[in-house]
Design a protein around this motif. Structure first.
Motif, PDB file in Angstrom:
ATOM      1  N   PRO A 283      -1.397   8.369  -5.063  1.00 47.40           N
ATOM      2  CA  PRO A 283      -1.977   7.680  -6.220  1.00 47.40           C
ATOM      3  C   PRO A 283      -3.388   8.171  -6.502  1.00 47.40           C
ATOM      4  O   PRO A 283      -4.120   8.561  -5.574  1.00 47.40           O
ATOM      5  CB  PRO A 283      -1.968   6.203  -5.794  1.00 47.40           C
ATOM      6  CG  PRO A 283      -0.866   6.118  -4.781  1.00 47.40           C
ATOM      7  CD  PRO A 283      -0.914   7.429  -4.047  1.00 47.40           C
ATOM      8  N   PRO A 284      -3.805   8.194  -7.770  1.00 44.92           N
ATOM      9  CA  PRO A 284      -5.144   8.686  -8.125  1.00 44.92           C
ATOM     10  C   PRO A 284      -6.243   7.996  -7.328  1.00 44.92           C
ATOM     11  O   PRO A 284      -6.224   6.784  -7.128  1.00 44.92           O
ATOM     12  CB  PRO A 284      -5.255   8.346  -9.618  1.00 44.92           C
ATOM     13  CG  PRO A 284      -3.841   8.307 -10.093  1.00 44.92           C
ATOM     14  CD  PRO A 284      -3.039   7.771  -8.944  1.00 44.92           C
ATOM     15  N   GLY A 285      -7.206   8.804  -6.847  1.00 48.91           N
ATOM     16  CA  GLY A 285      -8.328   8.262  -6.104  1.00 48.91           C
ATOM     17  C   GLY A 285      -8.035   7.881  -4.676  1.00 48.91           C
ATOM     18  O   GLY A 285      -8.856   7.257  -4.012  1.00 48.91           O
ATOM     19  N   GLN A 286      -6.881   8.284  -4.159  1.00 49.90           N
ATOM     20  CA  GLN A 286      -6.474   7.873  -2.818  1.00 49.90           C
ATOM     21  C   GLN A 286      -6.669   8.996  -1.805  1.00 49.90           C
ATOM     22  O   GLN A 286      -6.498  10.170  -2.099  1.00 49.90           O
ATOM     23  CB  GLN A 286      -5.014   7.439  -2.798  1.00 49.90           C
ATOM     24  CG  GLN A 286      -4.774   6.045  -3.337  1.00 49.90           C
ATOM     25  CD  GLN A 286      -5.220   4.973  -2.359  1.00 49.90           C
ATOM     26  OE1 GLN A 286      -5.517   5.236  -1.207  1.00 49.90           O
ATOM     27  NE2 GLN A 286      -5.276   3.737  -2.843  1.00 49.90           N
ATOM     28  N   SER A 287      -7.009   8.627  -0.593  1.00 54.55           N
ATOM     29  CA  SER A 287      -6.930   9.537   0.539  1.00 54.55           C
ATOM     30  C   SER A 287      -6.315   8.828   1.735  1.00 54.55           C
ATOM     31  O   SER A 287      -6.244   9.394   2.821  1.00 54.55           O
ATOM     32  CB  SER A 287      -8.323  10.064   0.914  1.00 54.55           C
ATOM     33  OG  SER A 287      -9.161   8.990   1.309  1.00 54.55           O
ATOM     34  N   GLN A 288      -5.870   7.583   1.538  1.00 57.30           N
ATOM     35  CA  GLN A 288      -5.345   6.779   2.638  1.00 57.30           C
ATOM     36  C   GLN A 288      -3.857   6.467   2.482  1.00 57.30           C
ATOM     37  O   GLN A 288      -3.215   6.056   3.445  1.00 57.30           O
ATOM     38  CB  GLN A 288      -6.127   5.459   2.751  1.00 57.30           C
ATOM     39  CG  GLN A 288      -7.615   5.643   3.000  1.00 57.30           C
ATOM     40  CD  GLN A 288      -7.911   6.374   4.296  1.00 57.30           C
ATOM     41  OE1 GLN A 288      -7.262   6.160   5.306  1.00 57.30           O
ATOM     42  NE2 GLN A 288      -8.889   7.263   4.257  1.00 57.30           N
ATOM     43  N   VAL A 289      -3.308   6.600   1.282  1.00 60.50           N
ATOM     44  CA  VAL A 289      -1.914   6.211   1.044  1.00 60.50           C
ATOM     45  C   VAL A 289      -1.183   7.334   0.323  1.00 60.50           C
ATOM     46  O   VAL A 289      -1.720   7.962  -0.585  1.00 60.50           O
ATOM     47  CB  VAL A 289      -1.840   4.926   0.186  1.00 60.50           C
ATOM     48  CG1 VAL A 289      -0.376   4.585  -0.127  1.00 60.50           C
ATOM     49  CG2 VAL A 289      -2.506   3.770   0.899  1.00 60.50           C
ATOM     50  N   MET A 290       0.037   7.609   0.737  1.00 53.71           N
ATOM     51  CA  MET A 290       0.887   8.554   0.032  1.00 53.71           C
ATOM     52  C   MET A 290       2.332   8.085   0.121  1.00 53.71           C
ATOM     53  O   MET A 290       2.708   7.312   1.018  1.00 53.71           O
ATOM     54  CB  MET A 290       0.762   9.968   0.618  1.00 53.71           C
ATOM     55  CG  MET A 290       1.336  10.130   2.007  1.00 53.71           C
ATOM     56  SD  MET A 290       0.979  11.752   2.736  1.00 53.71           S
ATOM     57  CE  MET A 290       1.687  12.841   1.531  1.00 53.71           C
TER      58      MET A 290
END
Length: 304
Positions: A283-290
């Motif tokens: 999701p846009p702006g994420q680095s913790q969830v995929m």
């Protein structure tokens, strides 16, 4: 030596996903959400994307669009409103349409279609006009036939051409990364202006090698995730193509799950497909969830 020993201890001590309790991802099921024009049908849907206005883009494989207003075509890119209302068909009869593979929308609402059959990546602006084309369609039918990912020996890499590309992603500076793909087994990088920068990867099973890079995504920290499907793993790189790490999704399917066509995989055949990454979404702006979509059987979606 101490650093190497510490690394080995950490790897041994890290619990696998299979040992954790895996929750189900909640979802809503909406019947007949998409309102297609009379006589028009989806073929095999290979890609779905959403823009900032909530409009939904569906890239579908179809040999007969149906209805006198819709000429037969090998692929269709369709746009729907937030409530599923049909808006338009984009690029009808386009030369690049051969075998739809994936569609993405960038942060400026440009629409990117990746066509595996024509070896082309096409960028449309929000108005549906073509503004960039990458790759080139062969002038005649390709004599090489599939299955591409199982060719033995592997089909040769050809520099200067895409060979069945699969997906595209962008970093925070607008650089583009194309997973290329069923044959070339590499990642191609372009700058934000569409100029060639570099590529990395080759066919194989080692770190930085690929057996069908099928999906690609970039997080807000500019880590590049490549779904290496036939190797059943996700590899992570920096924007220069330096290998950082890799991981697998080792979650056994519900034993009640059955294959739709043919025998249900067991043993080594099952182990070869569990967690094989077919698609990746960060999701846009994420680095913790995929989110990772699993290929074919069992065909699950994982939240990581």
């Amino acid at each position: 030596m101490k650093a190497l020993l510490m690394l080995l201890v950490m790897l041994v001590a890290t619990p696998s996903l299979a040992q954790q309790t895996v929750p189900e991802i909640p979802f809503d099921s909406v019947a007949d959400f998409f309102k297609l024009p009379a006589g028009m049908n989806f073929g095999e849907v290979s890609g779905v994307a959403v823009n900032s206005k909530g409009h939904i883009f569906v890239f579908t494989r179809s040999n007969s669009a149906g209805g006198p207003a819709y000429a037969p075509t090998a692929a269709q890119l369709l746009e729907f409103g937030p409530k599923g209302e049909f808006v338009r068909e984009i690029g009808r009869g386009l030369y690049a349409w051969s075998f739809a593979h994936s569609v993405r929308v960038d942060r400026d609402d440009n629409i990117w279609a990746i066509d595996k059959g024509s070896d082309m990546v096409v960028r449309f602006n929000p108005a549906g006009q073509i503004v960039m084309v990458f790759g080139r369609r062969k002038e005649s039918a390709d004599a090489e036939t599939g299955p591409w990912e199982e060719a033995d020996p592997p089909l040769p890499h050809i520099d200067g051409l895409f060979r069945q590309p699969t997906d595209i992603a962008w970093d925070s500076n607008g650089n583009m990364y194309v997973s290329d793909g069923y044959v070339n087994s590499r990642v191609a990088k372009y700058d934000r202006n569409g100029d060639w920068v570099k590529s990395w990867g080759e066919h194989g099973t080692g770190p930085g090698q690929f057996r069908l890079p099928h999906a690609i995504a970039v997080d807000r920290d500019n880590n590049v995730y490549v779904g290496d499907r036939s190797n059943r793993r996700i590899q992570v790189f920096d924007t220069e193509g330096r290998f950082l790490r890799m991981f697998t999704i080792d979650v056994q399917p519900d034993p009640r799950t059955r294959a739709v066509n043919g025998n249900t995989p067991t043993g080594e055949r099952l182990a070869a497909v569990i967690g094989a990454p077919n698609s990746i979404c960060i999701p846009p702006g994420q680095s913790q969830v995929m989110f990772v979509g699993e290929s074919t059987y069992p065909g699950r979606i994982f939240k990581l």
